[in-house]
Design a protein around this motif. Sequence first.
Motif, mmCIF file in Angstrom:
data_model
loop_
_atom_site.group_PDB
_atom_site.id
_atom_site.type_symbol
_atom_site.label_atom_id
_atom_site.label_comp_id
_atom_site.label_asym_id
_atom_site.label_seq_id
_atom_site.Cartn_x
_atom_site.Cartn_y
_atom_site.Cartn_z
ATOM 1 N N ASN A 79 -5.009 15.840 -2.387
ATOM 2 C CA ASN A 79 -4.205 14.651 -2.147
ATOM 3 C C ASN A 79 -4.997 13.369 -1.928
ATOM 4 O O ASN A 79 -4.428 12.291 -1.934
ATOM 5 C CB ASN A 79 -3.289 14.884 -0.947
ATOM 6 N N SER A 80 -6.302 13.458 -1.685
ATOM 7 C CA SER A 80 -7.117 12.263 -1.467
ATOM 8 C C SER A 80 -8.585 12.644 -1.599
ATOM 9 O O SER A 80 -8.910 13.803 -1.822
ATOM 10 C CB SER A 80 -6.843 11.647 -0.085
ATOM 11 N N LYS A 81 -9.454 11.662 -1.447
ATOM 12 C CA LYS A 81 -10.893 11.927 -1.500
ATOM 13 C C LYS A 81 -11.449 11.902 -0.083
ATOM 14 O O LYS A 81 -11.101 11.033 0.726
ATOM 15 C CB LYS A 81 -11.609 10.862 -2.324
ATOM 16 N N PHE A 82 -12.325 12.851 0.215
ATOM 17 C CA PHE A 82 -13.058 12.862 1.468
ATOM 18 C C PHE A 82 -14.522 13.023 1.118
ATOM 19 O O PHE A 82 -14.888 13.927 0.362
ATOM 20 C CB PHE A 82 -12.593 14.003 2.379
ATOM 21 N N ALA A 83 -15.347 12.127 1.642
ATOM 22 C CA ALA A 83 -16.758 12.134 1.283
ATOM 23 C C ALA A 83 -17.637 11.820 2.483
ATOM 24 O O ALA A 83 -17.171 11.300 3.501
ATOM 25 C CB ALA A 83 -17.018 11.109 0.175
ATOM 26 N N LEU A 84 -18.910 12.135 2.336
ATOM 27 C CA LEU A 84 -19.938 11.802 3.316
ATOM 28 C C LEU A 84 -20.925 10.860 2.649
ATOM 29 O O LEU A 84 -21.226 11.018 1.463
ATOM 30 C CB LEU A 84 -20.679 13.065 3.774
ATOM 31 N N PHE A 85 -21.424 9.893 3.402
ATOM 32 C CA PHE A 85 -22.408 8.946 2.878
ATOM 33 C C PHE A 85 -23.503 8.781 3.922
ATOM 34 O O PHE A 85 -23.213 8.558 5.102
ATOM 35 C CB PHE A 85 -21.745 7.597 2.590
ATOM 36 N N GLU A 86 -24.748 8.919 3.495
ATOM 37 C CA GLU A 86 -25.868 8.821 4.421
ATOM 38 C C GLU A 86 -25.984 7.430 5.015
ATOM 39 O O GLU A 86 -26.077 6.436 4.296
ATOM 40 C CB GLU A 86 -27.175 9.177 3.719
ATOM 41 N N ARG A 87 -25.978 7.380 6.344
ATOM 42 C CA ARG A 87 -26.041 6.104 7.060
ATOM 43 C C ARG A 87 -27.276 5.287 6.659
ATOM 44 O O ARG A 87 -27.214 4.062 6.578
ATOM 45 C CB ARG A 87 -26.032 6.354 8.567
ATOM 46 N N ALA A 88 -28.404 5.941 6.380
ATOM 47 C CA ALA A 88 -29.633 5.230 6.018
ATOM 48 C C ALA A 88 -29.473 4.426 4.726
ATOM 49 O O ALA A 88 -30.201 3.464 4.494
ATOM 50 C CB ALA A 88 -30.793 6.221 5.873
ATOM 51 N N LYS A 89 -28.510 4.785 3.897
ATOM 52 C CA LYS A 89 -28.287 4.085 2.628
ATOM 53 C C LYS A 89 -27.255 2.949 2.749
ATOM 54 O O LYS A 89 -27.019 2.219 1.801
ATOM 55 C CB LYS A 89 -27.869 5.077 1.551
ATOM 56 N N MET A 117 0.843 -1.180 0.000
ATOM 57 C CA MET A 117 0.000 0.000 0.000
ATOM 58 C C MET A 117 0.884 1.238 0.000
ATOM 59 O O MET A 117 1.863 1.284 0.727
ATOM 60 C CB MET A 117 -0.896 -0.009 1.220
ATOM 61 N N ARG A 118 0.474 2.227 -0.790
ATOM 62 C CA ARG A 118 1.295 3.426 -0.924
ATOM 63 C C ARG A 118 0.682 4.661 -0.292
ATOM 64 O O ARG A 118 1.403 5.547 0.141
ATOM 65 C CB ARG A 118 1.586 3.689 -2.386
ATOM 66 N N ARG A 119 -0.649 4.755 -0.304
ATOM 67 C CA ARG A 119 -1.272 5.944 0.264
ATOM 68 C C ARG A 119 -2.754 5.680 0.498
ATOM 69 O O ARG A 119 -3.312 4.727 -0.039
ATOM 70 C CB ARG A 119 -1.110 7.154 -0.654
ATOM 71 N N ILE A 120 -3.375 6.535 1.280
ATOM 72 C CA ILE A 120 -4.828 6.461 1.468
ATOM 73 C C ILE A 120 -5.478 7.107 0.257
ATOM 74 O O ILE A 120 -5.129 8.233 -0.115
ATOM 75 C CB ILE A 120 -5.252 7.188 2.757
ATOM 76 N N ASP A 121 -6.421 6.424 -0.347
ATOM 77 C CA ASP A 121 -7.130 6.959 -1.502
ATOM 78 C C ASP A 121 -8.316 7.818 -1.084
ATOM 79 O O ASP A 121 -8.551 8.868 -1.646
ATOM 80 C CB ASP A 121 -7.607 5.821 -2.398
ATOM 81 N N TYR A 122 -9.057 7.363 -0.062
ATOM 82 C CA TYR A 122 -10.236 8.123 0.345
ATOM 83 C C TYR A 122 -10.634 7.830 1.783
ATOM 84 O O TYR A 122 -10.241 6.823 2.359
ATOM 85 C CB TYR A 122 -11.427 7.829 -0.574
ATOM 86 N N GLY A 173 -7.963 14.574 9.911
ATOM 87 C CA GLY A 173 -7.096 15.719 10.175
ATOM 88 C C GLY A 173 -6.783 16.484 8.903
ATOM 89 O O GLY A 173 -6.558 15.886 7.858
ATOM 90 N N PHE A 174 -6.769 17.800 9.019
ATOM 91 C CA PHE A 174 -6.431 18.684 7.907
ATOM 92 C C PHE A 174 -5.229 19.528 8.305
ATOM 93 O O PHE A 174 -5.185 20.073 9.412
ATOM 94 C CB PHE A 174 -7.596 19.622 7.569
ATOM 95 N N LEU A 175 -4.252 19.639 7.410
ATOM 96 C CA LEU A 175 -3.129 20.543 7.628
ATOM 97 C C LEU A 175 -3.547 21.950 7.223
ATOM 98 O O LEU A 175 -4.160 22.134 6.173
ATOM 99 C CB LEU A 175 -1.913 20.120 6.800
ATOM 100 N N VAL A 176 -3.221 22.923 8.069
ATOM 101 C CA VAL A 176 -3.516 24.326 7.782
ATOM 102 C C VAL A 176 -2.259 25.152 8.046
ATOM 103 O O VAL A 176 -1.334 24.700 8.719
ATOM 104 C CB VAL A 176 -4.700 24.848 8.642
ATOM 105 N N ASP A 177 -2.236 26.372 7.527
ATOM 106 C CA ASP A 177 -1.085 27.248 7.725
ATOM 107 C C ASP A 177 -1.085 27.915 9.092
ATOM 108 O O ASP A 177 -0.027 28.202 9.649
ATOM 109 C CB ASP A 177 -1.040 28.330 6.643
ATOM 110 N N ASP A 178 -2.295 28.199 9.637
ATOM 111 C CA ASP A 178 -2.397 28.957 10.887
ATOM 112 C C ASP A 178 -3.551 28.421 11.724
ATOM 113 O O ASP A 178 -4.710 28.772 11.501
ATOM 114 C CB ASP A 178 -2.595 30.437 10.558
ATOM 115 N N VAL A 179 -3.238 27.562 12.680
ATOM 116 C CA VAL A 179 -4.262 26.946 13.536
ATOM 117 C C VAL A 179 -5.012 28.000 14.350
ATOM 118 O O VAL A 179 -6.226 27.905 14.523
ATOM 119 C CB VAL A 179 -3.635 25.879 14.458
#
Length: 125
Positions: free
Chosen positions: A43-53, A1-6, A71-77
Motif C-alpha cells: 500500500n505504500s513505500k517504506f525505506a531506510l536512508f543513511e543519515r550520513a548521506k 492529498m489522498r494518501r501517504i506515498d512513502y 505502524g503495521f497492521l497484523v492478523d495476530d498481535v
Amino acid sequence: MRRIDYVIWYVESLAASVPFYRDVLGLQVRIEGDGYVEFALENSKFALFERAKLPELIGDRAGRAPCGEIGFLVDDVDAEADRLRAAGVTVLSGPVDRPWRERTLHIADPDGNVVEFAQKLPRTS
C-alpha cells in the motif's frame, strides 16, 4: 492529498537497521543502493536512508532519531509478540487492547524509532 506515498527513516547504520526490518520484522527488500533501502509493501513505500548521506540530499538540516513511529497492521498481535521476543527484541508495551478497538504492541528499531503492530478488534455490542 489522498494518501501517504512513502515513509523514510533516517538511520545511523543500514548494516544494523536492514537486518532488523528484513530478518526480525520480515519485510522484503525491493530496492537498495547509495545509502537507501526500500522494502516491498502493497500500500505504500517504506525505506531506510543513511543519515550520513543526508547532507547530499537536503543539506545540513537533518533531524535526529527517535523521530517518530511507524505502524503495521497484523492478523495476530500476540503471535507477533511471541515471534519478536523469540528473536530477542525488547517489547516496549503490549500486547494490550486499546479503546480505539485495536490490540497493539510497541518495539523500537536499532535507532530508537518506535514500531507498532496493530490488530483490529471486532466491535462489541
